[in-house]
Design a protein around this motif. Structure first.
Motif, PDB file in Angstrom:
ATOM      1  N   PHE A  10       0.961  -1.151   0.192  1.00 42.57           N
ATOM      2  CA  PHE A  10       0.078  -0.119  -0.213  1.00 42.57           C
ATOM      3  C   PHE A  10       0.784   1.262  -0.165  1.00 42.57           C
ATOM      4  O   PHE A  10       0.486   2.280  -0.666  1.00 42.57           O
ATOM      5  N   LEU A  11       1.734   1.255   0.880  1.00 42.77           N
ATOM      6  CA  LEU A  11       2.685   2.629   0.971  1.00 42.77           C
ATOM      7  C   LEU A  11       3.678   2.400  -0.357  1.00 42.77           C
ATOM      8  O   LEU A  11       3.952   3.437  -0.758  1.00 42.77           O
ATOM      9  N   ASP A  12       4.066   1.307  -0.700  1.00 49.14           N
ATOM     10  CA  ASP A  12       4.930   1.121  -1.997  1.00 49.14           C
ATOM     11  C   ASP A  12       4.220   1.914  -3.039  1.00 49.14           C
ATOM     12  O   ASP A  12       4.975   2.507  -4.025  1.00 49.14           O
ATOM     13  N   LEU A  70       0.881   6.309  11.751  1.00 50.60           N
ATOM     14  CA  LEU A  70       0.964   5.973  10.456  1.00 50.60           C
ATOM     15  C   LEU A  70       2.605   5.563   9.974  1.00 50.60           C
ATOM     16  O   LEU A  70       2.676   4.533   9.753  1.00 50.60           O
ATOM     17  N   GLU A  71       3.523   6.326  10.552  1.00 49.90           N
ATOM     18  CA  GLU A  71       4.822   6.146  10.317  1.00 49.90           C
ATOM     19  C   GLU A  71       5.261   4.834  11.128  1.00 49.90           C
ATOM     20  O   GLU A  71       6.185   3.941  10.578  1.00 49.90           O
ATOM     21  N   THR A 187      -5.177 -11.189   5.268  1.00 50.13           N
ATOM     22  CA  THR A 187      -6.456 -10.826   5.788  1.00 50.13           C
ATOM     23  C   THR A 187      -6.487  -9.313   5.493  1.00 50.13           C
ATOM     24  O   THR A 187      -7.620  -8.694   5.154  1.00 50.13           O
ATOM     25  N   GLU A 188      -5.334  -8.390   5.817  1.00 54.06           N
ATOM     26  CA  GLU A 188      -5.520  -7.251   5.870  1.00 54.06           C
ATOM     27  C   GLU A 188      -5.625  -6.595   4.612  1.00 54.06           C
ATOM     28  O   GLU A 188      -6.272  -5.645   4.330  1.00 54.06           O
ATOM     29  N   SER A 189      -4.840  -7.260   3.444  1.00 50.78           N
ATOM     30  CA  SER A 189      -4.819  -6.762   2.344  1.00 50.78           C
ATOM     31  C   SER A 189      -6.162  -6.755   1.446  1.00 50.78           C
ATOM     32  O   SER A 189      -6.519  -5.975   1.031  1.00 50.78           O
ATOM     33  N   LEU A 190      -6.947  -8.068   1.695  1.00 52.07           N
ATOM     34  CA  LEU A 190      -7.886  -8.033   1.206  1.00 52.07           C
ATOM     35  C   LEU A 190      -9.118  -7.124   1.815  1.00 52.07           C
ATOM     36  O   LEU A 190     -10.033  -6.852   1.252  1.00 52.07           O
ATOM     37  N   HIS A 191      -8.950  -7.312   2.986  1.00 50.75           N
ATOM     38  CA  HIS A 191     -10.117  -6.228   3.552  1.00 50.75           C
ATOM     39  C   HIS A 191      -9.763  -4.757   3.295  1.00 50.75           C
ATOM     40  O   HIS A 191     -10.871  -4.242   3.210  1.00 50.75           O
ATOM     41  N   ALA A 192      -8.756  -4.321   3.134  1.00 48.07           N
ATOM     42  CA  ALA A 192      -8.453  -3.098   2.613  1.00 48.07           C
ATOM     43  C   ALA A 192      -9.005  -2.692   1.355  1.00 48.07           C
ATOM     44  O   ALA A 192      -9.549  -1.684   1.011  1.00 48.07           O
ATOM     45  N   TYR A 223      -4.433   1.204   5.566  1.00 53.15           N
ATOM     46  CA  TYR A 223      -3.863   0.773   4.173  1.00 53.15           C
ATOM     47  C   TYR A 223      -4.595   1.383   3.112  1.00 53.15           C
ATOM     48  O   TYR A 223      -4.233   1.757   1.973  1.00 53.15           O
ATOM     49  N   ALA A 224      -6.057   1.471   3.388  1.00 58.34           N
ATOM     50  CA  ALA A 224      -6.909   1.922   1.997  1.00 58.34           C
ATOM     51  C   ALA A 224      -6.719   3.231   1.761  1.00 58.34           C
ATOM     52  O   ALA A 224      -6.486   3.489   0.459  1.00 58.34           O
ATOM     53  N   ILE A 225      -6.685   4.222   2.504  1.00 57.81           N
ATOM     54  CA  ILE A 225      -6.345   5.628   2.348  1.00 57.81           C
ATOM     55  C   ILE A 225      -4.988   5.942   1.576  1.00 57.81           C
ATOM     56  O   ILE A 225      -4.843   6.422   0.627  1.00 57.81           O
TER      57      ILE A 225
END
Length: 537
Positions: A10-12, A70-71, A187-192, A223-225
């Protein structure tokens, strides 16, 4: 093609395509681009790695909704370490339990809350202590900004798998000790991604952080934002005047919150005539107990915001259901307020069913009550080092489904509406009474500021509903309404067996940091002289 889903993506992505765009409006006044946010996260990764933090180590973050949170999150996860955000409204004893339970190796804490960790630092396994303003904290703490200013941004990012645990989120702990919910990269990636779709998040969104980032990683919005390239507007908490000013000045377009936040905004706007939007149209998602229809109507008609309800749990990421369905809810109908407060339909890639005691799906008749069960890619891996509790959560009525403990009905279009928690249902004379229905009824009274309904002991009925009411004037000694008035009010609107005969006026209700009423505290007090509770609420 099999490519692992990693939260670092996400940050990448944001750095690659939105590097020069503004990413964060900090509470301290600074503004950071995605290049700058990424650089600060890299430097923290290097700092932690130099102090021995490795893949799989747990690093806790105790911070309100600031840029440091966030950081820290990305700085930790880039190392393959396990991000463990903590509720900043707890006690030192709570932190002692969590830090020991997770075996936390390092803590990053906000200067305002670091003293809570300092009080128990000799009782926990943690060795590295970093504060956002070390000079303001007693004890031996390293300063966040000084460390990253001196650090080289180069660090070694390990190879990671999507099935590895990347974050532990502790449940609210409304009953017993909180449990650490393990969530993987997958789980985090798909949820985001689901959040991005169902909340219609785009790269020109400006998101206001009133929802705690510690709460299941801000419902996935860290993640999403970030991943979509939108802008974060940070806060140190909820303050109606400040938040509404931020909405206007930063052209905020989206926020998520507990329903209590909307009530605070409503109360402020009753006495202050200020604009509720900037140049951007506003939408808001609320979760927790659904707000009364009157609040939703106020938000849409007076604030001019588009409202939607989210339903979820820490264990599910949290998204289980959403009322963000424009084809099933007529936006021009007055009925929309009642429909939007429902917990709604399942998101993409998620199976949600309301089932009876035999595990069979209940009919969509809006009358038959069953328990909500969930199965999907965003559901947790399990509870940290609690295999028995994990098995219990997944294998009761249906094996492999997460059992929420929430009781609901389903209308003909498939929109769920929670009636109660299993433990909050009131069993009076053999009849089941929904505390939520009674709360909604009383909340509509103009002299009721807030309300919680619990079962109280009754010699005749076993249990009977009791209301704890925060009067609208805030003065429980001189409320603008009487117990008899409220009893008559419920009698006019409810079936006879549901009438509330017992009312206690209080100055506040016990709540978690995310706005959930801690009914167990009220129940324990009410039932302390009884051997057991009829409904075991």
């Amino acid at each position: 093609m099999d490519v692992p889903l990693l939260v670092t993506d996400f940050l990448d992505r944001a750095r690659k395509y939105y590097g020069g765009e503004e990413a964060v409006v900090a509470t301290t006044g600074e503004r950071y681009t995605y290049d700058e946010l990424g650089d600060r996260a890299d430097r923290l990764s290097a700092v932690l790695q130099e102090r021995g933090i490795e893949k799989g180590d747990r690093v806790a973050v105790l911070d309100p909704n600031t840029h440091y949170q966030l950081e820290a999150a990305y700085g930790i996860m880039q190392l393959g370490a396990i991000h463990t955000p903590l509720n900043y409204r707890l006690t030192p004893d709570d932190y002692e339990y969590m830090l020991n339970d997770a075996g936390v190796d390092a803590v990053v804490a906000d200067y305002e809350y670091a003293e809570q960790i300092e009080a128990i630092r000799d009782e926990v396994p943690t060795e590295t202590f970093i504060a956002t303003d070390a000079d303001a904290v007693e004890g031996d703490w390293d300063d966040f900004d000084e460390l990253i200013a001196e650090a080289d941004p180069d660090y070694d990012r390990p190879e990671m798998s999507e099935d590895e645990v990347v974050t532990i989120n502790y449940t609210s702990g409304t009953t017993g000790d909180p449990k650490g919910v393990m969530r993987t990269h997958r789980t985090e990636s798909l949820h985001a991604q689901l959040v991005t779709i169902h909340h219609e998040i785009s790269d020109d969104d400006v998101y206001l952080w009133t929802l705690p980032m510690f709460h299941v990683n801000g419902w996935g919005h860290i993640y999403a934002i970030t991943g979509i390239g939108a802008k974060h507007v940070c806060t140190r908490g909820v303050d109606a005047e400040t938040n509404l000013e931020q909405i206007r000045e930063e052209d905020v377009s989206f926020l998520c919150c507990a329903p209590t936040v909307l009530t605070l905004f409503e109360e402020y706007l009753e006495d202050n005539e200020v604009p509720t939007t900037g140049d951007a149209p506003m939408r808001v998602t609320a979760a927790g107990a659904a707000p009364p229809e009157s609040i939703i109507e106020t938000v849409e008609k007076e604030f001019g915001w588009h409202f939607r309800q989210l339903y979820g749990a820490t264990e599910t990421g949290p998204l289980i259901g959403t009322s963000a369905t424009r084809r099933l809810i007529d936006e021009d109908s007055e009925e929309r307020f009642a429909l939007k407060k429902r917990q709604g339909i399942a998101p993409l890639g998620t199976e949600v069913e309301v089932v009876d005691d035999d595990g069979e799906e209940v009919p969509w008749d809006d009358e038959t009550i069953g328990e909500i069960l969930v199965r999907g890619n965003q559901v947790m891996e399990g509870y940290w080092e609690k295999p028995e509790e994990t098995e219990e959560a997944f294998d009761d009525k249906r094996e492999g489904w997460f059992h929420t403990g929430d009781l609901a009905v389903v209308n003909e279009d498939g929109l769920m509406a929670i009636q109660d928690r299993k433990k909050d249902i009131i069993v009076s004379g053999g009849e089941n009474i929904s505390s939520i229905e009674l709360e909604d009824t009383l909340f509509a009274h103009p002299d009721v500021g807030d309300v919680a309904i619990i079962p109280a002991p009754s010699e005749k009925w076993g249990e009977t509903p009791k209301a704890f009411v925060v009067p609208a004037n805030g003065d429980p000694e001189n409320p603008p309404v009487t117990e008899d008035d409220l009893t008559a009010y419920t009698r006019e609107r409810l079936a006879g067996y549901k009438v509330v005969h017992h009312v206690e006026f209080v100055d506040e209700l016990p709540k978690t940091a995310t706005g959930k009423i801690q009914k167990y505290e009220l129940r324990e007090r009410e039932w302390e002289d009884e051997e057991s509770m009829v409904g075991q609420g």
